[in-house]
Design a protein around this motif. Structure first.
Motif, PDB file in Angstrom:
ATOM      1  N   LYS A 142      34.614  42.161  22.064  1.00  0.00           N
ATOM      2  CA  LYS A 142      34.698  43.621  21.953  1.00  0.00           C
ATOM      3  C   LYS A 142      34.055  44.312  23.170  1.00  0.00           C
ATOM      4  CE  LYS A 142      31.888  46.052  19.103  1.00  0.00           C
ATOM      5  NZ  LYS A 142      30.993  46.048  17.980  1.00  0.00           N
ATOM      6  N   ASP A 143      34.655  45.403  23.598  1.00  0.00           N
ATOM      7  CA  ASP A 143      34.126  46.102  24.771  1.00  0.00           C
ATOM      8  C   ASP A 143      32.842  46.857  24.429  1.00  0.00           C
ATOM      9  OD1 ASP A 143      34.048  46.841  27.392  1.00  0.00           O
ATOM     10  OD2 ASP A 143      35.838  48.112  27.345  1.00  0.00           O
ATOM     11  N   ARG A 144      32.030  47.127  25.442  1.00  0.00           N
ATOM     12  CA  ARG A 144      30.834  47.973  25.311  1.00  0.00           C
ATOM     13  C   ARG A 144      31.301  49.431  25.139  1.00  0.00           C
ATOM     14  NH1 ARG A 144      26.899  47.569  30.381  1.00  0.00           N
ATOM     15  NH2 ARG A 144      26.014  45.828  29.218  1.00  0.00           N
ATOM     16  N   PRO A 145      30.780  50.173  24.137  1.00  0.00           N
ATOM     17  CA  PRO A 145      31.183  51.586  24.012  1.00  0.00           C
ATOM     18  C   PRO A 145      30.810  52.373  25.282  1.00  0.00           C
ATOM     19  CG  PRO A 145      29.871  50.881  22.096  1.00  0.00           C
ATOM     20  CD  PRO A 145      29.810  49.766  23.102  1.00  0.00           C
ATOM     21  N   GLY A 146      31.756  53.175  25.775  1.00  0.00           N
ATOM     22  CA  GLY A 146      31.482  54.000  26.959  1.00  0.00           C
ATOM     23  C   GLY A 146      31.357  53.209  28.247  1.00  0.00           C
ATOM     24  N   HIS A 147      31.799  51.971  28.233  1.00  0.00           N
ATOM     25  CA  HIS A 147      31.618  51.014  29.343  1.00  0.00           C
ATOM     26  C   HIS A 147      32.026  51.589  30.707  1.00  0.00           C
ATOM     27  CE1 HIS A 147      32.292  46.465  30.462  1.00  0.00           C
ATOM     28  NE2 HIS A 147      31.367  47.052  31.201  1.00  0.00           N
ATOM     29  N   ASP A 148      31.093  51.696  31.633  1.00  0.00           N
ATOM     30  CA  ASP A 148      31.401  52.173  32.990  1.00  0.00           C
ATOM     31  C   ASP A 148      32.373  51.220  33.669  1.00  0.00           C
ATOM     32  OD1 ASP A 148      29.924  54.527  33.059  1.00  0.00           O
ATOM     33  OD2 ASP A 148      28.129  53.568  33.878  1.00  0.00           O
ATOM     34  N   ARG A 149      33.372  51.802  34.359  1.00  0.00           N
ATOM     35  CA  ARG A 149      34.419  50.978  34.949  1.00  0.00           C
ATOM     36  C   ARG A 149      33.961  50.289  36.233  1.00  0.00           C
ATOM     37  NH1 ARG A 149      38.145  48.011  32.782  1.00  0.00           N
ATOM     38  NH2 ARG A 149      40.255  48.319  33.523  1.00  0.00           N
ATOM     39  N   ARG A 150      33.456  51.085  37.149  1.00  0.00           N
ATOM     40  CA  ARG A 150      33.123  50.481  38.459  1.00  0.00           C
ATOM     41  C   ARG A 150      31.930  51.194  39.094  1.00  0.00           C
ATOM     42  NH1 ARG A 150      35.912  52.538  43.354  1.00  0.00           N
ATOM     43  NH2 ARG A 150      34.860  51.538  45.107  1.00  0.00           N
ATOM     44  N   TYR A 151      31.044  50.413  39.716  1.00  0.00           N
ATOM     45  CA  TYR A 151      29.972  50.968  40.554  1.00  0.00           C
ATOM     46  C   TYR A 151      30.191  50.459  41.980  1.00  0.00           C
ATOM     47  CZ  TYR A 151      27.478  51.076  36.006  1.00  0.00           C
ATOM     48  OH  TYR A 151      27.115  51.264  34.702  1.00  0.00           O
ATOM     49  N   ALA A 152      29.847  51.297  42.971  1.00  0.00           N
ATOM     50  CA  ALA A 152      29.964  50.874  44.371  1.00  0.00           C
ATOM     51  C   ALA A 152      29.011  51.715  45.210  1.00  0.00           C
ATOM     52  CB  ALA A 152      31.398  51.051  44.861  1.00  0.00           C
ATOM     53  N   ILE A 153      28.207  51.029  46.001  1.00  0.00           N
ATOM     54  CA  ILE A 153      27.161  51.699  46.788  1.00  0.00           C
ATOM     55  C   ILE A 153      27.524  51.736  48.269  1.00  0.00           C
ATOM     56  CG2 ILE A 153      24.832  51.332  47.725  1.00  0.00           C
ATOM     57  CD1 ILE A 153      24.264  52.163  45.081  1.00  0.00           C
ATOM     58  N   ASP A 154      27.344  52.905  48.869  1.00  0.00           N
ATOM     59  CA  ASP A 154      27.406  53.038  50.321  1.00  0.00           C
ATOM     60  C   ASP A 154      25.960  53.153  50.819  1.00  0.00           C
ATOM     61  OD1 ASP A 154      27.475  53.923  52.922  1.00  0.00           O
ATOM     62  OD2 ASP A 154      29.051  55.419  52.585  1.00  0.00           O
ATOM     63  N   ALA A 155      25.447  52.075  51.423  1.00  0.00           N
ATOM     64  CA  ALA A 155      24.032  52.036  51.834  1.00  0.00           C
ATOM     65  C   ALA A 155      23.846  52.407  53.306  1.00  0.00           C
ATOM     66  CB  ALA A 155      23.442  50.657  51.551  1.00  0.00           C
ATOM     67  N   THR A 156      24.762  53.192  53.849  1.00  0.00           N
ATOM     68  CA  THR A 156      24.691  53.544  55.276  1.00  0.00           C
ATOM     69  C   THR A 156      23.358  54.178  55.660  1.00  0.00           C
ATOM     70  OG1 THR A 156      27.075  53.891  55.287  1.00  0.00           O
ATOM     71  CG2 THR A 156      25.836  54.866  57.108  1.00  0.00           C
ATOM     72  N   LYS A 157      22.838  55.067  54.812  1.00  0.00           N
ATOM     73  CA  LYS A 157      21.594  55.764  55.173  1.00  0.00           C
ATOM     74  C   LYS A 157      20.443  54.767  55.358  1.00  0.00           C
ATOM     75  CE  LYS A 157      18.390  59.270  53.375  1.00  0.00           C
ATOM     76  NZ  LYS A 157      18.173  60.252  52.281  1.00  0.00           N
ATOM     77  N   LEU A 158      20.309  53.836  54.410  1.00  0.00           N
ATOM     78  CA  LEU A 158      19.242  52.838  54.477  1.00  0.00           C
ATOM     79  C   LEU A 158      19.424  51.935  55.701  1.00  0.00           C
ATOM     80  CD1 LEU A 158      16.860  51.326  53.042  1.00  0.00           C
ATOM     81  CD2 LEU A 158      18.611  50.033  51.798  1.00  0.00           C
ATOM     82  N   ARG A 159      20.659  51.555  55.966  1.00  0.00           N
ATOM     83  CA  ARG A 159      20.933  50.649  57.092  1.00  0.00           C
ATOM     84  C   ARG A 159      20.693  51.349  58.433  1.00  0.00           C
ATOM     85  NH1 ARG A 159      24.353  45.964  56.227  1.00  0.00           N
ATOM     86  NH2 ARG A 159      24.983  45.730  54.049  1.00  0.00           N
ATOM     87  N   THR A 160      21.165  52.587  58.573  1.00  0.00           N
ATOM     88  CA  THR A 160      21.071  53.225  59.886  1.00  0.00           C
ATOM     89  C   THR A 160      19.697  53.851  60.118  1.00  0.00           C
ATOM     90  OG1 THR A 160      22.087  55.216  59.012  1.00  0.00           O
ATOM     91  CG2 THR A 160      23.547  53.666  60.089  1.00  0.00           C
ATOM     92  N   GLU A 161      19.149  54.511  59.088  1.00  0.00           N
ATOM     93  CA  GLU A 161      17.871  55.196  59.290  1.00  0.00           C
ATOM     94  C   GLU A 161      16.699  54.217  59.370  1.00  0.00           C
ATOM     95  OE1 GLU A 161      17.497  58.884  56.889  1.00  0.00           O
ATOM     96  OE2 GLU A 161      15.401  58.250  56.709  1.00  0.00           O
TER      97      GLU A 161
END
Ligand code: NAD
Ligand code: DAU
Length: 336
Positions: free
Chosen positions: A273-292
């Motif tokens: 059975k699925d998780r109620p309200g299950h988030d579909r996708r997460y994706a991080i853009d870490a440009t600030k951490l990498r460049t700064e």
């Protein structure tokens, strides 16, 4: 550059907090760590066992306990706040402890930060941004609006907003990081990757929620630790940094990789059975951490990170065995 000598790590007996304590002990010999942990079902003293006693001290207690904070915060120069109720499925079954620890606990720590003038770093999650569609080219950035879905992620979002308000109003020296899904040693068997590995090790078929196409952005917990250290010591006060290592993968791909690496057929699992309200996708853009700040992850090969993790659970059955049966009983009651 901020050079802390005495830090408090809340939740330092949990998965990510204890990995951070190991990271500090291994890489920063001048730093003393006071772990403040309530030792809930998710906290385990074994996670920091064997670390030198002149470097790491454990205080067993609740972050909601203001008197305790008055006793231990003076004499420290920073608080790194990991302690939380962290599991989405638990927050759906019983949200109350999430409100207390994640919201009230953060409030108490902010008040202690204000009173004693210490530096404060707040550990948060990419889940505060809600979810993305599978075919959306977008990724989360520091300016993505908050849109949490679950009781867990809404309490984390609330705690982030408290940090921002206390920083602006009272001029606290704070930073926030929002990280994607961690994997590695010492992760509780309720979480996706350890649950499936330990299911296979105990002869139980792995359990996949819904259609299995949900995407998580995986990062090795040691890379999370190096990023947090960098933000604590070199991050700009009042700023938020996203932490991620370009590790987007669907759940079914991760599960099949585990099955194959453990010598099973890639179809040897149960759909549940699925998780109620299950988030579909997460994706991080870490440009600030990498460049700064110039941060870079070390564990960029997910297959080998996963193999190390499988080996760790295979070699450390005594660590996870005591929690396994009760965790599976709870899932069985939920039909998962
Ligand atoms: P965990 O559940 O493994 O550990 C939580 C720790 O906090 C435990 O040791 C527990 O005993 C302690 N704790 C709970 N309530 C407490 C209280 N009231 N007072 C003192 N200690 C208390 O969690 P985790 O997965 O290691 O997550 C740590 C932090 O990182 C959390 O803030 C979580 O939101 C965040 N985070 C987790 C992930 C992930 O993938 N797991 C990703 C991004 C951010
Ligand atoms: O994104 C960061 C978040 O990652 C953290 O803020 C949370 O503290 C942490 O628990 C984690 O949340 P998720 O809900 O993404 O992690 P979990 O391990 O519970 O589940 C990962 C995915 O796998 C999710 O899509 C649900 C699915 N799943 C989970 C379990 C336990 C299954 O398909 N089967 C399972 O048995």
């Amino acid at each position: 550059v901020f050079e802390p000598r005495n830090i408090i790590v809340t939740g330092g007996c949990g998965f990510i907090g204890s990995n951070f304590v190991h990271y500090v002990v291994d890489n920063h010999p001048d730093v003393h760590v006071t772990v403040l942990d309530k030792l809930t079902y998710a906290g385990n003293v074994e996670n920091i066992a064997g670390l030198p006693s002149d470097r790491v001290e454990l205080v067993v207690g609740d972050i909601c306990d203001a008197e305790l904070l008055d006793r231990i915060v003076p004499g420290h120069d920073a608080i790194v706040h990991y302690a939380a109720e962290s599991h989405n499925d638990n927050s759906i079954a019983d949200p109350e402890p999430f409100l207390r620890t994640n919201v009230e606990g953060t409030f108490r720590l902010l008040e202690a930060t204000r009173k004693y003038g210490v530096r404060y770093h707040h550990i948060s999650t990419d889940e505060v941004y809600g979810d993305l569609a599978l075919d959306d080219p977008a990724r989360f950035t520091e300016s993505t609006p908050y849109h949490p879905s679950s009781p867990y992620s809404s309490t984390k979002a609330a705690s982030d907003l408290l940090v921002r308000a206390w920083t602006r109003t009272y001029g606290l020296r704070t930073t926030i990081s929002n990280c994607s899904n961690n994997y590695g040693p010492f992760q509780h068997v309720e979480k996706f990757i350890p649950r499936q590995i330990t299911n296979i090790l105990t002869g139980v078929r792995p359990k996949l929620y819904g259609d299995g196409r949900n995407v998580r952005d995986w990062i090795h917990t040691e890379d999370h630790s190096s990023a947090v250290w960098m933000i604590l010591t070199r991050g700009r006060i009042g700023e938020t940094y996203l932490i991620g290592a370009d590790g987007e993968r669907s759940n079914i791909d991760v599960l099949r990789a585990i099955l194959v690496a453990m010598g099973r057929s890639e179809d040897d699992f149960d759909w549940v059975k699925d998780r109620p309200g299950h988030d579909r996708r997460y994706a991080i853009d870490a440009t600030k951490l990498r460049t700064e700040l110039g941060w870079m992850p070390k564990h960029t090969d997910f297959a080998s990170g996963l193999e190390d993790t499988i080996r760790w659970y295979t070699d450390n059955e005594a660590w996870w065995r005591p929690a396994k049966a009760a965790t599976e009983r709870k899932y069985a009651e939920q039909g998962q």
